[in-house]
Design a protein around this motif. Structure first.
Motif, PDB file in Angstrom:
ATOM      1  N   UNK A  46       0.845  -1.186   0.000  1.00 53.53           N
ATOM      2  CA  UNK A  46       0.000   0.000   0.000  1.00 53.53           C
ATOM      3  C   UNK A  46       0.880   1.235   0.000  1.00 53.53           C
ATOM      4  N   UNK A  47       0.461   2.251  -0.703  1.00 55.02           N
ATOM      5  CA  UNK A  47       1.289   3.437  -0.867  1.00 55.02           C
ATOM      6  C   UNK A  47       1.535   4.108   0.482  1.00 55.02           C
ATOM      7  N   UNK A  48       2.803   4.172   0.859  1.00 50.99           N
ATOM      8  CA  UNK A  48       3.219   4.826   2.098  1.00 50.99           C
ATOM      9  C   UNK A  48       4.476   5.628   1.810  1.00 50.99           C
ATOM     10  N   UNK A  49       4.584   6.803   2.407  1.00 51.43           N
ATOM     11  CA  UNK A  49       5.799   7.601   2.332  1.00 51.43           C
ATOM     12  C   UNK A  49       6.200   7.938   3.759  1.00 51.43           C
ATOM     13  N   UNK A  50       7.432   7.592   4.109  1.00 51.67           N
ATOM     14  CA  UNK A  50       7.938   7.884   5.448  1.00 51.67           C
ATOM     15  C   UNK A  50       9.122   8.814   5.361  1.00 51.67           C
ATOM     16  N   UNK A  51       9.278   9.602   6.389  1.00 53.82           N
ATOM     17  CA  UNK A  51      10.410  10.497   6.536  1.00 53.82           C
ATOM     18  C   UNK A  51      10.845  10.428   7.989  1.00 53.82           C
ATOM     19  N   UNK A  52      12.132  10.530   8.235  1.00 53.01           N
ATOM     20  CA  UNK A  52      12.652  10.462   9.604  1.00 53.01           C
ATOM     21  C   UNK A  52      11.970  11.541  10.450  1.00 53.01           C
ATOM     22  N   UNK A  53      11.414  11.121  11.583  1.00 54.57           N
ATOM     23  CA  UNK A  53      10.703  12.036  12.476  1.00 54.57           C
ATOM     24  C   UNK A  53       9.216  12.113  12.206  1.00 54.57           C
ATOM     25  N   UNK A  54       8.772  11.512  11.119  1.00 58.60           N
ATOM     26  CA  UNK A  54       7.358  11.557  10.765  1.00 58.60           C
ATOM     27  C   UNK A  54       6.509  10.664  11.656  1.00 58.60           C
ATOM     28  N   UNK A  55       5.211  10.857  11.553  1.00 59.81           N
ATOM     29  CA  UNK A  55       4.252  10.087  12.339  1.00 59.81           C
ATOM     30  C   UNK A  55       3.860   8.836  11.555  1.00 59.81           C
ATOM     31  N   UNK A  56       3.702   7.715  12.261  1.00 59.86           N
ATOM     32  CA  UNK A  56       3.302   6.472  11.613  1.00 59.86           C
ATOM     33  C   UNK A  56       2.487   5.615  12.565  1.00 59.86           C
ATOM     34  N   UNK A  57       1.711   4.706  12.010  1.00 61.03           N
ATOM     35  CA  UNK A  57       0.976   3.742  12.828  1.00 61.03           C
ATOM     36  C   UNK A  57       1.564   2.344  12.642  1.00 61.03           C
ATOM     37  N   UNK A  58       2.647   2.238  11.903  1.00 63.99           N
ATOM     38  CA  UNK A  58       3.278   0.980  11.577  1.00 63.99           C
ATOM     39  C   UNK A  58       4.377   0.658  12.589  1.00 63.99           C
ATOM     40  N   UNK A  59       4.721  -0.648  12.676  1.00 60.67           N
ATOM     41  CA  UNK A  59       5.820  -1.084  13.538  1.00 60.67           C
ATOM     42  C   UNK A  59       6.721  -1.997  12.724  1.00 60.67           C
ATOM     43  N   UNK A  60       8.031  -1.820  12.849  1.00 63.35           N
ATOM     44  CA  UNK A  60       8.981  -2.662  12.147  1.00 63.35           C
ATOM     45  C   UNK A  60      10.226  -1.883  11.792  1.00 63.35           C
ATOM     46  N   UNK A  61      10.976  -2.388  10.828  1.00 66.62           N
ATOM     47  CA  UNK A  61      12.240  -1.763  10.440  1.00 66.62           C
ATOM     48  C   UNK A  61      12.333  -1.651   8.925  1.00 66.62           C
ATOM     49  N   UNK A  62      13.049  -0.636   8.490  1.00 63.83           N
ATOM     50  CA  UNK A  62      13.385  -0.452   7.082  1.00 63.83           C
ATOM     51  C   UNK A  62      14.884  -0.712   6.973  1.00 63.83           C
ATOM     52  N   UNK A  63      15.233  -1.809   6.322  1.00 59.76           N
ATOM     53  CA  UNK A  63      16.622  -2.229   6.215  1.00 59.76           C
ATOM     54  C   UNK A  63      17.065  -2.217   4.763  1.00 59.76           C
ATOM     55  N   UNK A  64      18.310  -1.858   4.560  1.00 56.27           N
ATOM     56  CA  UNK A  64      18.890  -1.896   3.229  1.00 56.27           C
ATOM     57  C   UNK A  64      20.250  -2.560   3.292  1.00 56.27           C
ATOM     58  N   UNK A  65      20.701  -3.063   2.165  1.00 62.44           N
ATOM     59  CA  UNK A  65      22.011  -3.706   2.110  1.00 62.44           C
ATOM     60  C   UNK A  65      22.943  -2.985   1.136  1.00 62.44           C
TER      61      UNK A  65
END
Length: 152
Positions: A46-65
């Motif tokens: 589902x379309x989501x845009x996050x920014x550091x410090x932003x508000x969210x209702x989600x829980x988890x991690x965004x990981x990159x390699x």
């Protein structure tokens, strides 16, 4: 008279203000931390845009390699590192996403319900400087290299 009133009014406020960045620790390079905080992190469905410090209702991690230790690598090496990350997520749901700004974009993976400790271990194993953690309230930038120095 109208011209004078217009000048005194000032600029209109931004209807979408940039949130104040929220970080755990400080990255060793201030410019690098600023780049992370100015980036957008986008999931298509589902379309989501996050920014550091932003508000969210989600829980988890965004990981990159991609680009270990924030040193640029070729696309072939980055895609191999993606496969390495995916092998470390057996049975965990994940979704591909992209993060970056105008001049730089990297592939990331959203891993829902991943704990902060698990995300730290994965980021450190993949030599990542930082990752995003979502705690159902805010999007937090966690500097993994600082946690490695402290021995966590």
């Amino acid at each position: 008279m109208i011209y004078r009133r217009f000048l005194l009014r000032g600029r209109a406020s931004n209807p979408f203000p940039r949130p104040k960045p929220l970080t755990l620790g400080k990255c060793s390079d201030g410019n690098l931390q600023k780049a992370y905080c100015n980036s957008l992190y986008i999931i298509r469905k589902p379309y989501q845009v996050w920014r550091v410090g932003g508000v969210t209702r989600w829980r988890g991690a965004v990981l990159g390699a991609w680009n270990p230790l924030s040193l640029p690598c070729g696309e072939y090496r980055n895609r191999r590192r993606d496969q390495r990350l995916l092998r470390r997520l057996p049975g965990l749901p994940h979704q591909e996403m992209w993060g970056g700004n105008d001049s730089w974009w990297e592939r990331h993976f959203w891993v829902p319900d991943l704990s902060l400790g698990q995300a730290q271990r994965l980021a450190q194993a993949l030599d990542q400087m930082a990752f995003l953690y979502l705690d159902r309230r805010r999007v937090v930038l966690v500097c993994a290299n600082l946690l490695r120095q402290r021995g966590r």
